[in-house]
Design a protein around this motif. Structure first.
Motif, PDB file in Angstrom:
ATOM      1  N   MET A  48      16.294 -31.943 -23.580  1.00  0.00           N
ATOM      2  CA  MET A  48      15.227 -30.976 -23.363  1.00  0.00           C
ATOM      3  C   MET A  48      13.867 -31.648 -23.573  1.00  0.00           C
ATOM      4  N   SER A  49      13.446 -32.432 -22.595  1.00  0.00           N
ATOM      5  CA  SER A  49      12.200 -33.173 -22.735  1.00  0.00           C
ATOM      6  C   SER A  49      11.122 -32.686 -21.778  1.00  0.00           C
ATOM      7  N   SER A  50      11.396 -31.627 -21.005  1.00  0.00           N
ATOM      8  CA  SER A  50      10.431 -31.166 -20.019  1.00  0.00           C
ATOM      9  C   SER A  50       9.344 -30.317 -20.667  1.00  0.00           C
ATOM     10  N   ASP A  51       8.273 -30.074 -19.896  1.00  0.00           N
ATOM     11  CA  ASP A  51       7.205 -29.192 -20.365  1.00  0.00           C
ATOM     12  C   ASP A  51       7.750 -27.809 -20.702  1.00  0.00           C
ATOM     13  N   VAL A  52       8.634 -27.301 -19.860  1.00  0.00           N
ATOM     14  CA  VAL A  52       9.183 -25.959 -20.088  1.00  0.00           C
ATOM     15  C   VAL A  52      10.031 -25.942 -21.352  1.00  0.00           C
ATOM     16  N   ALA A  53      10.843 -26.976 -21.548  1.00  0.00           N
ATOM     17  CA  ALA A  53      11.682 -27.034 -22.747  1.00  0.00           C
ATOM     18  C   ALA A  53      10.830 -27.065 -24.012  1.00  0.00           C
ATOM     19  N   GLU A  54       9.774 -27.857 -23.998  1.00  0.00           N
ATOM     20  CA  GLU A  54       8.898 -27.924 -25.173  1.00  0.00           C
ATOM     21  C   GLU A  54       8.217 -26.586 -25.430  1.00  0.00           C
ATOM     22  N   LEU A  55       7.809 -25.923 -24.363  1.00  0.00           N
ATOM     23  CA  LEU A  55       7.178 -24.609 -24.487  1.00  0.00           C
ATOM     24  C   LEU A  55       8.138 -23.600 -25.103  1.00  0.00           C
ATOM     25  N   LEU A  56       9.383 -23.601 -24.630  1.00  0.00           N
ATOM     26  CA  LEU A  56      10.377 -22.659 -25.141  1.00  0.00           C
ATOM     27  C   LEU A  56      10.746 -22.970 -26.585  1.00  0.00           C
ATOM     28  N   THR A  57      10.855 -24.244 -26.902  1.00  0.00           N
ATOM     29  CA  THR A  57      11.176 -24.618 -28.280  1.00  0.00           C
ATOM     30  C   THR A  57      10.097 -24.119 -29.243  1.00  0.00           C
ATOM     31  N   ALA A  58       8.838 -24.267 -28.844  1.00  0.00           N
ATOM     32  CA  ALA A  58       7.740 -23.785 -29.687  1.00  0.00           C
ATOM     33  C   ALA A  58       7.760 -22.271 -29.794  1.00  0.00           C
ATOM     34  N   ALA A  59       7.978 -21.587 -28.666  1.00  0.00           N
ATOM     35  CA  ALA A  59       7.981 -20.123 -28.676  1.00  0.00           C
ATOM     36  C   ALA A  59       9.096 -19.579 -29.563  1.00  0.00           C
ATOM     37  N   ALA A  60      10.232 -20.255 -29.578  1.00  0.00           N
ATOM     38  CA  ALA A  60      11.339 -19.816 -30.435  1.00  0.00           C
ATOM     39  C   ALA A  60      10.958 -19.887 -31.903  1.00  0.00           C
ATOM     40  N   ARG A  61      10.022 -20.777 -32.243  1.00  0.00           N
ATOM     41  CA  ARG A  61       9.542 -20.891 -33.633  1.00  0.00           C
ATOM     42  C   ARG A  61       8.357 -19.961 -33.894  1.00  0.00           C
ATOM     43  N   GLY A  62       7.940 -19.210 -32.879  1.00  0.00           N
ATOM     44  CA  GLY A  62       6.803 -18.317 -33.041  1.00  0.00           C
ATOM     45  C   GLY A  62       5.471 -18.956 -32.740  1.00  0.00           C
ATOM     46  N   VAL A  63       5.482 -20.131 -32.098  1.00  0.00           N
ATOM     47  CA  VAL A  63       4.250 -20.820 -31.726  1.00  0.00           C
ATOM     48  C   VAL A  63       4.054 -20.632 -30.221  1.00  0.00           C
ATOM     49  N   PHE A  64       3.058 -19.842 -29.842  1.00  0.00           N
ATOM     50  CA  PHE A  64       2.874 -19.458 -28.448  1.00  0.00           C
ATOM     51  C   PHE A  64       1.643 -20.134 -27.844  1.00  0.00           C
ATOM     52  N   PRO A  65       1.585 -20.204 -26.515  1.00  0.00           N
ATOM     53  CA  PRO A  65       0.379 -20.749 -25.870  1.00  0.00           C
ATOM     54  C   PRO A  65      -0.839 -19.915 -26.235  1.00  0.00           C
ATOM     55  N   PRO A  66      -2.025 -20.486 -26.193  1.00  0.00           N
ATOM     56  CA  PRO A  66      -3.231 -19.738 -26.542  1.00  0.00           C
ATOM     57  C   PRO A  66      -3.451 -18.574 -25.580  1.00  0.00           C
ATOM     58  N   PRO A  67      -3.791 -17.393 -26.078  1.00  0.00           N
ATOM     59  CA  PRO A  67      -4.028 -16.230 -25.204  1.00  0.00           C
ATOM     60  C   PRO A  67      -5.403 -16.306 -24.544  1.00  0.00           C
ATOM     61  N   ASP A  68      -5.564 -17.316 -23.689  1.00  0.00           N
ATOM     62  CA  ASP A  68      -6.872 -17.596 -23.105  1.00  0.00           C
ATOM     63  C   ASP A  68      -7.017 -17.116 -21.668  1.00  0.00           C
ATOM     64  N   GLY A  69      -6.010 -16.386 -21.183  1.00  0.00           N
ATOM     65  CA  GLY A  69      -6.084 -15.853 -19.825  1.00  0.00           C
ATOM     66  C   GLY A  69      -5.779 -16.861 -18.737  1.00  0.00           C
ATOM     67  N   SER A  70      -5.331 -18.050 -19.080  1.00  0.00           N
ATOM     68  CA  SER A  70      -5.109 -19.085 -18.080  1.00  0.00           C
ATOM     69  C   SER A  70      -3.663 -19.095 -17.597  1.00  0.00           C
ATOM     70  N   THR A  71      -3.438 -19.815 -16.502  1.00  0.00           N
ATOM     71  CA  THR A  71      -2.098 -20.043 -15.969  1.00  0.00           C
ATOM     72  C   THR A  71      -1.890 -21.540 -15.807  1.00  0.00           C
ATOM     73  N   ALA A  72      -0.858 -22.062 -16.450  1.00  0.00           N
ATOM     74  CA  ALA A  72      -0.500 -23.473 -16.312  1.00  0.00           C
ATOM     75  C   ALA A  72       0.538 -23.608 -15.207  1.00  0.00           C
ATOM     76  N   VAL A  73       0.442 -24.686 -14.452  1.00  0.00           N
ATOM     77  CA  VAL A  73       1.435 -25.003 -13.418  1.00  0.00           C
ATOM     78  C   VAL A  73       2.085 -26.325 -13.809  1.00  0.00           C
ATOM     79  N   VAL A  74       3.392 -26.294 -14.059  1.00  0.00           N
ATOM     80  CA  VAL A  74       4.102 -27.476 -14.539  1.00  0.00           C
ATOM     81  C   VAL A  74       5.304 -27.735 -13.644  1.00  0.00           C
ATOM     82  N   PRO A  75       5.835 -28.957 -13.653  1.00  0.00           N
ATOM     83  CA  PRO A  75       7.003 -29.278 -12.817  1.00  0.00           C
ATOM     84  C   PRO A  75       8.240 -28.503 -13.257  1.00  0.00           C
ATOM     85  N   GLN A  76       9.162 -28.323 -12.327  1.00  0.00           N
ATOM     86  CA  GLN A  76      10.450 -27.737 -12.672  1.00  0.00           C
ATOM     87  C   GLN A  76      11.184 -28.631 -13.660  1.00  0.00           C
ATOM     88  N   PRO A  77      11.898 -28.047 -14.613  1.00  0.00           N
ATOM     89  CA  PRO A  77      12.681 -28.879 -15.530  1.00  0.00           C
ATOM     90  C   PRO A  77      13.900 -29.505 -14.871  1.00  0.00           C
TER      91      PRO A  77
END
Length: 212
Positions: A1-30
């Protein structure tokens, strides 16, 4: 699990979420199978191999509030057309920590790749395992970005007896990872209640784009 999406999900599972800044990130498919959209609080992530500039233009072209554009039906339709994929629904994405010990429910494992529930799960997940209880089924497998996902089915004649909650709880005992994820259609209130009663926490909304 080394992709951008995997890292995002791993953080979210710990309660660490992306900043609520109204933006949209576009990342490669895992991986080749997994593409879609995750919408957190005031922050979205589109994971696709489509041109990021096209994605941003399609988002800007929607009539929705920018905070909701990534889940706007017009944008999702355009993304499906661009990628040649389809989708089933927008789900509520939830997560729960693994629990120690055996599940407090009698289960028997189904080891039959031709079983209809196993065959369907293999279209969307890897390392699939399926267990049956009297009146219900539990599926575990590796889905988006390698995350462990659970799904349950309960026969209509045994509903309202807590079996859905028990199966969702059993997944927390059986998952080989630290957490287990599950998706529920927001309109399926019984499923939402069952998973939340089993300790699953809401994380985001998710639209998965399916190839083929």
């Amino acid at each position: 699990m080394s992709s951008d999406v995997a890292e995002l999900l791993t953080a979210a599972a710990r309660g660490v979420f992306p900043p609520p800044d109204g933006s949209t990130a576009v990342v490669p498919q895992p991986g080749p199978r997994d593409a879609g959209v995750l919408a957190f609080t005031a922050h979205s992530v589109v994971f696709t191999d489509a041109d990021p500039e096209w994605v941003r233009g399609a988002l800007a072209a929607t009539s929705a509030d920018p905070l909701a554009a990534s889940m706007n039906p017009g944008f999702l339709f355009a993304l499906m057309a661009r990628t040649g994929r389809h989708m089933n629904t927008v789900d509520l994405l939830t997560v729960a920590d693994a629990l120690p010990g055996p599940p407090p429910l009698e289960l028997r494992e189904i080891d039959d790749p031709g079983h209809p529930r196993v065959a369907r799960a293999l279209k969307f997940r890897d390392d699939v395992r399926v267990w049956a209880a009297d009146g219900g089924v539990l599926v575990l497998g590796r889905g988006v970005a390698g995350r462990w996902e659970a799904a349950v089915e309960v026969d209509e004649e045994v509903r309202h007896r807590g079996l859905g909650r028990a199966l969702a709880t059993a997944a927390r005992h059986l998952v080989p990872g630290e957490v287990v994820w599950a998706q529920q259609a927001p309109g399926n209130a019984r499923s939402v209640r069952a998973f939340q009663a089993a300790g699953y926490r809401p994380v985001a909304s998710e639209a998965l784009l399916v190839a083929g």
